[in-house]
Design a protein around this motif. Structure first.
Motif, PDB file in Angstrom:
ATOM      1  N   ALA A 216       0.812  -1.214   0.000  1.00 14.53           N
ATOM      2  CA  ALA A 216       0.000   0.000   0.000  1.00 14.53           C
ATOM      3  C   ALA A 216       0.842   1.259   0.000  1.00 14.53           C
ATOM      4  CB  ALA A 216      -0.934  -0.011   1.215  1.00 14.53           C
ATOM      5  N   LEU A 217       2.153   1.176   0.209  1.00 12.65           N
ATOM      6  CA  LEU A 217       3.028   2.351   0.255  1.00 12.65           C
ATOM      7  C   LEU A 217       3.253   2.897  -1.155  1.00 12.65           C
ATOM      8  CD1 LEU A 217       5.707   1.059   2.806  1.00 12.65           C
ATOM      9  CD2 LEU A 217       3.825   2.672   3.250  1.00 12.65           C
ATOM     10  N   PRO A 218       3.657   4.191  -1.225  1.00 10.54           N
ATOM     11  CA  PRO A 218       4.042   4.761  -2.533  1.00 10.54           C
ATOM     12  C   PRO A 218       5.268   4.017  -3.106  1.00 10.54           C
ATOM     13  CG  PRO A 218       3.661   6.504  -0.921  1.00 10.54           C
ATOM     14  CD  PRO A 218       3.648   5.217  -0.148  1.00 10.54           C
ATOM     15  N   PRO A 219       5.558   4.187  -4.399  1.00 10.79           N
ATOM     16  CA  PRO A 219       6.669   3.431  -5.015  1.00 10.79           C
ATOM     17  C   PRO A 219       8.009   3.655  -4.326  1.00 10.79           C
ATOM     18  CG  PRO A 219       5.261   4.364  -6.703  1.00 10.79           C
ATOM     19  CD  PRO A 219       4.771   4.932  -5.396  1.00 10.79           C
ATOM     20  N   GLU A 220       8.364   4.957  -3.935  1.00 10.47           N
ATOM     21  CA  GLU A 220       9.669   5.193  -3.320  1.00 10.47           C
ATOM     22  C   GLU A 220       9.740   4.539  -1.950  1.00 10.47           C
ATOM     23  OE1 GLU A 220       7.642   7.399  -4.440  1.00 10.47           O
ATOM     24  OE2 GLU A 220       8.572   8.288  -6.242  1.00 10.47           O
ATOM     25  N   ALA A 221       8.684   4.702  -1.168  1.00  3.65           N
ATOM     26  CA  ALA A 221       8.673   4.107   0.165  1.00  3.65           C
ATOM     27  C   ALA A 221       8.587   2.593   0.075  1.00  3.65           C
ATOM     28  CB  ALA A 221       7.493   4.662   0.971  1.00  3.65           C
ATOM     29  N   ARG A 222       7.915   2.080  -0.936  1.00  7.99           N
ATOM     30  CA  ARG A 222       7.826   0.627  -1.106  1.00  7.99           C
ATOM     31  C   ARG A 222       9.201   0.017  -1.369  1.00  7.99           C
ATOM     32  NH1 ARG A 222       4.374  -0.605  -5.977  1.00  7.99           N
ATOM     33  NH2 ARG A 222       2.954   0.732  -4.783  1.00  7.99           N
ATOM     34  N   ALA A 223      10.020   0.672  -2.222  1.00  7.90           N
ATOM     35  CA  ALA A 223      11.372   0.169  -2.511  1.00  7.90           C
ATOM     36  C   ALA A 223      12.233   0.192  -1.264  1.00  7.90           C
ATOM     37  CB  ALA A 223      12.008   1.006  -3.620  1.00  7.90           C
ATOM     38  N   THR A 224      12.064   1.261  -0.403  1.00 15.82           N
ATOM     39  CA  THR A 224      12.861   1.347   0.830  1.00 15.82           C
ATOM     40  C   THR A 224      12.448   0.259   1.806  1.00 15.82           C
ATOM     41  OG1 THR A 224      13.074   3.741   0.504  1.00 15.82           O
ATOM     42  CG2 THR A 224      13.548   2.884   2.690  1.00 15.82           C
ATOM     43  N   ALA A 225      11.155  -0.001   1.914  1.00 16.18           N
ATOM     44  CA  ALA A 225      10.682  -1.023   2.844  1.00 16.18           C
ATOM     45  C   ALA A 225      11.136  -2.410   2.398  1.00 16.18           C
ATOM     46  CB  ALA A 225       9.156  -0.966   2.946  1.00 16.18           C
ATOM     47  N   LEU A 226      11.073  -2.671   1.110  1.00 16.62           N
ATOM     48  CA  LEU A 226      11.540  -3.981   0.619  1.00 16.62           C
ATOM     49  C   LEU A 226      13.037  -4.143   0.816  1.00 16.62           C
ATOM     50  CD1 LEU A 226       9.469  -4.396  -2.676  1.00 16.62           C
ATOM     51  CD2 LEU A 226       9.280  -5.755  -0.574  1.00 16.62           C
ATOM     52  N   SER A 227      13.804  -3.034   0.692  1.00 21.33           N
ATOM     53  CA  SER A 227      15.260  -3.108   0.917  1.00 21.33           C
ATOM     54  C   SER A 227      15.545  -3.425   2.364  1.00 21.33           C
ATOM     55  CB  SER A 227      15.897  -1.771   0.528  1.00 21.33           C
ATOM     56  OG  SER A 227      17.269  -1.768   0.848  1.00 21.33           O
ATOM     57  N   THR A 228      14.754  -2.831   3.302  1.00 21.13           N
ATOM     58  CA  THR A 228      14.958  -3.126   4.728  1.00 21.13           C
ATOM     59  C   THR A 228      14.576  -4.564   5.035  1.00 21.13           C
ATOM     60  OG1 THR A 228      14.454  -0.803   5.229  1.00 21.13           O
ATOM     61  CG2 THR A 228      14.334  -2.383   7.045  1.00 21.13           C
ATOM     62  N   LEU A 229      13.551  -5.062   4.357  1.00 25.38           N
ATOM     63  CA  LEU A 229      13.087  -6.424   4.642  1.00 25.38           C
ATOM     64  C   LEU A 229      14.008  -7.487   4.061  1.00 25.38           C
ATOM     65  CD1 LEU A 229      10.815  -8.253   5.776  1.00 25.38           C
ATOM     66  CD2 LEU A 229       9.678  -8.008   3.547  1.00 25.38           C
TER      67      LEU A 229
ATOM     68  N   ALA B 264      18.185  -0.736  -6.881  1.00 27.10           N
ATOM     69  CA  ALA B 264      17.956  -1.870  -7.767  1.00 27.10           C
ATOM     70  C   ALA B 264      16.505  -2.321  -7.687  1.00 27.10           C
ATOM     71  CB  ALA B 264      18.895  -3.013  -7.418  1.00 27.10           C
ATOM     72  N   ILE B 265      15.919  -2.271  -6.457  1.00 27.01           N
ATOM     73  CA  ILE B 265      14.525  -2.686  -6.299  1.00 27.01           C
ATOM     74  C   ILE B 265      13.603  -1.698  -7.013  1.00 27.01           C
ATOM     75  CG2 ILE B 265      12.682  -3.050  -4.615  1.00 27.01           C
ATOM     76  CD1 ILE B 265      14.801  -4.041  -2.663  1.00 27.01           C
ATOM     77  N   ALA B 266      13.899  -0.375  -6.899  1.00 26.99           N
ATOM     78  CA  ALA B 266      13.070   0.621  -7.571  1.00 26.99           C
ATOM     79  C   ALA B 266      13.143   0.450  -9.085  1.00 26.99           C
ATOM     80  CB  ALA B 266      13.527   2.020  -7.150  1.00 26.99           C
ATOM     81  N   ALA B 267      14.353   0.136  -9.636  1.00 26.72           N
ATOM     82  CA  ALA B 267      14.476  -0.070 -11.076  1.00 26.72           C
ATOM     83  C   ALA B 267      13.724  -1.320 -11.526  1.00 26.72           C
ATOM     84  CB  ALA B 267      15.960  -0.191 -11.454  1.00 26.72           C
ATOM     85  N   ALA B 268      13.746  -2.388 -10.708  1.00 26.91           N
ATOM     86  CA  ALA B 268      13.040  -3.600 -11.084  1.00 26.91           C
ATOM     87  C   ALA B 268      11.537  -3.418 -11.033  1.00 26.91           C
ATOM     88  CB  ALA B 268      13.462  -4.742 -10.161  1.00 26.91           C
ATOM     89  N   LEU B 269      11.027  -2.570 -10.110  1.00 31.12           N
ATOM     90  CA  LEU B 269       9.588  -2.402  -9.964  1.00 31.12           C
ATOM     91  C   LEU B 269       9.007  -1.430 -11.001  1.00 31.12           C
ATOM     92  CD1 LEU B 269       9.216  -2.276  -6.059  1.00 31.12           C
ATOM     93  CD2 LEU B 269       8.711  -4.164  -7.605  1.00 31.12           C
ATOM     94  N   ALA B 270       9.746  -0.368 -11.341  1.00 32.94           N
ATOM     95  CA  ALA B 270       9.161   0.642 -12.238  1.00 32.94           C
ATOM     96  C   ALA B 270      10.159   1.233 -13.220  1.00 32.94           C
ATOM     97  CB  ALA B 270       8.549   1.762 -11.396  1.00 32.94           C
ATOM     98  N   GLY B 271      11.383   0.777 -13.227  1.00 34.94           N
ATOM     99  CA  GLY B 271      12.379   1.352 -14.121  1.00 34.94           C
ATOM    100  C   GLY B 271      12.219   0.862 -15.563  1.00 34.94           C
TER     101      GLY B 271
ATOM    102  N   ALA C  68      18.783  -5.624 -23.112  1.00 37.21           N
ATOM    103  CA  ALA C  68      18.686  -7.002 -22.635  1.00 37.21           C
ATOM    104  C   ALA C  68      19.280  -7.140 -21.242  1.00 37.21           C
ATOM    105  CB  ALA C  68      19.402  -7.937 -23.629  1.00 37.21           C
ATOM    106  N   ARG C  69      20.330  -6.338 -20.961  1.00 36.23           N
ATOM    107  CA  ARG C  69      20.966  -6.433 -19.635  1.00 36.23           C
ATOM    108  C   ARG C  69      20.035  -5.924 -18.542  1.00 36.23           C
ATOM    109  NH1 ARG C  69      26.940  -3.962 -18.130  1.00 36.23           N
ATOM    110  NH2 ARG C  69      27.002  -4.797 -15.974  1.00 36.23           N
ATOM    111  N   SER C  70      19.393  -4.756 -18.769  1.00 35.63           N
ATOM    112  CA  SER C  70      18.462  -4.227 -17.757  1.00 35.63           C
ATOM    113  C   SER C  70      17.244  -5.128 -17.604  1.00 35.63           C
ATOM    114  CB  SER C  70      18.039  -2.816 -18.144  1.00 35.63           C
ATOM    115  OG  SER C  70      17.369  -2.841 -19.396  1.00 35.63           O
ATOM    116  N   PHE C  71      16.787  -5.719 -18.707  1.00 30.78           N
ATOM    117  CA  PHE C  71      15.626  -6.613 -18.635  1.00 30.78           C
ATOM    118  C   PHE C  71      15.951  -7.855 -17.795  1.00 30.78           C
ATOM    119  CE2 PHE C  71      13.603 -10.427 -20.383  1.00 30.78           C
ATOM    120  CZ  PHE C  71      12.278 -10.132 -20.152  1.00 30.78           C
ATOM    121  N   THR C  72      17.071  -8.503 -18.070  1.00 31.33           N
ATOM    122  CA  THR C  72      17.418  -9.706 -17.306  1.00 31.33           C
ATOM    123  C   THR C  72      17.707  -9.382 -15.852  1.00 31.33           C
ATOM    124  OG1 THR C  72      19.709  -9.429 -18.060  1.00 31.33           O
ATOM    125  CG2 THR C  72      18.316 -10.910 -19.329  1.00 31.33           C
ATOM    126  N   ALA C  73      18.325  -8.208 -15.583  1.00 30.10           N
ATOM    127  CA  ALA C  73      18.599  -7.830 -14.179  1.00 30.10           C
ATOM    128  C   ALA C  73      17.293  -7.601 -13.412  1.00 30.10           C
ATOM    129  CB  ALA C  73      19.478  -6.578 -14.142  1.00 30.10           C
TER     130      ALA C  73
END
Length: 376
Positions: free
Chosen positions: A327-340, A347-354, A359-364
């Protein structure tokens, strides 16, 4: 009147009879020689008159153009070598001819023109020199004195002179010393005659001039050791064709290559017969279809379309496992997942919405979404 006409007719017939008798008694049938243009056979064979002259004198002349005839010369006969032979007279073949002469054969060779290679004359040490222009006019006649001949023979003067080397000839014919037109050598038990212009002198057009024919036959009578002169005339020499040479020298390899070619053709040529029924197409599975769609999108640059379903799937898993973080905004969601999960927030923010342009960014991004799902 009737008796007078009868007597007149008898007198006329008698006069005609006397004139005819006189003509028969005083006139004589004489053959007239008339030259005709050369026919096809004479134009094709410049030595046709020489062949017929040899047969008429009791000899035999065989004409050939295959250079391989030099490898099977008859013993004791005569070999007449025409010009245009250097490229076919190899060192081994020349040595075979000289050995044949030394064993009793008789070789008549026409000297090549000055400036043209002649291995035979080089082996004998004979050099060739063209006559000066003033010596060619008018057409001269050369006197040839054969050893033991009944009378001198006369032939046309050639435009080329022959000069012997260290090996001196048995006899020669020429107008000047060391400038001969004919050189004769003794080689072992045989004989060898070199002539400067003998091919033209014995041709159809000039064999009847002067004593050309008599010189030719006199040489055969003296030096041909066979019972009846047997002459092998090699003119316009040529080599066998490539296929003939291959068959004679490498027939086994030719047969093997032909067999391999036949097998290859048998394997590739379509066969005629009844048409085979086509096999029923197999039913494709869903995963094969999805894999084909994925390969197409990957090659056509549609990486974002492939990554979008993976992000939606991860978002559903996150709402099921961690609804507060989902339910958190995208920036706060990436921070919470990083803490968890103890993974980098960027990297989490790029994977969720980047963006996924390469091909390298897609596979990462796809790899990180899978790892996050496992961590949850």
């Amino acid at each position: 009147m009737k008796q007078r006409a009868l007597y007149s007719g008898l007198l006329v017939a008698l006069a005609l009879g006397l004139v005819g008798f006189w003509l028969l008694d005083h006139l004589e049938r004489v053959p007239v020689v008339q030259r005709e243009p050369a026919q096809r056979e004479a134009m094709r064979n410049p030595y046709l008159a020489l062949e017929r002259f040899t047969e008429r004198q009791g000899g035999r002349l065989a004409r050939a153009s295959d250079a391989r005839a030099l490898e099977r010369l008859p013993p004791g006969g005569t070999l007449f070598l025409d010009r245009q032979r250097p490229h076919l007279l190899s060192a081994a073949r020349l040595q075979g001819v000289l050995d044949w002469v030394a064993n009793g054969g008789y070789l008549i060779a026409v000297a090549e023109l000055p400036g043209v290679a002649d291995p035979l004359l080089d082996r004998l040490g004979v050099s060739r020199t063209p006559q000066p222009l003033r010596a060619r006019q008018p057409p001269g006649v050369l006197e040839v004195n054969l050893p033991g001949g009944a009378r001198p023979l006369h032939i046309n003067l050639a435009e080329t002179t022959l000069r012997p080397g260290t090996r001196q000839p048995a006899w020669s014919a020429g107008r000047r010393p060391n400038a001969a037109q004919i050189l004769h050598f003794s080689v072992g038990r045989g004989h060898l005659t070199i002539a400067a212009d003998l091919d033209a002198q014995l041709s159809n057009a000039r064999i009847g001039d002067n004593d050309h024919a008599e010189l030719y036959w006199s040489l055969l009578e003296r030096y041909d050791r066979s019972a009846q002169p047997q002459v092998l005339l090699l003119s316009r020499l040529r080599m066998p064709t490539l296929f003939t040479w291959l068959w004679e020298t490498a027939w086994a390899a030719c047969l093997a290559a032909g067999a391999l070619l036949g097998l290859w053709l048998w394997s590739v040529v379509p066969r005629f017969g009844s048409i085979r029924p086509e096999a029923a197409p197999g039913r494709r599975e869903l995963r094969e279809h999805l894999a084909a769609v994925g390969r197409y999108l990957w090659r056509s640059g549609g990486l974002a379309a492939l990554l979008s379903p993976a992000r939606e799937h991860f978002q559903r898993r996150l709402q099921h496992r961690q609804p507060a973080i989902a339910a958190l905004p995208p920036e706060a969601r990436a921070t919470a997942l990083s803490t968890l999960t103890h993974r980098p927030a960027t990297a989490i923010a790029a994977a969720l919405a980047g963006p996924a342009d390469t091909a390298r960014s897609f596979t990462a991004a796809l790899r990180l979404l899978r790892n996050l799902e496992r961590d949850l």
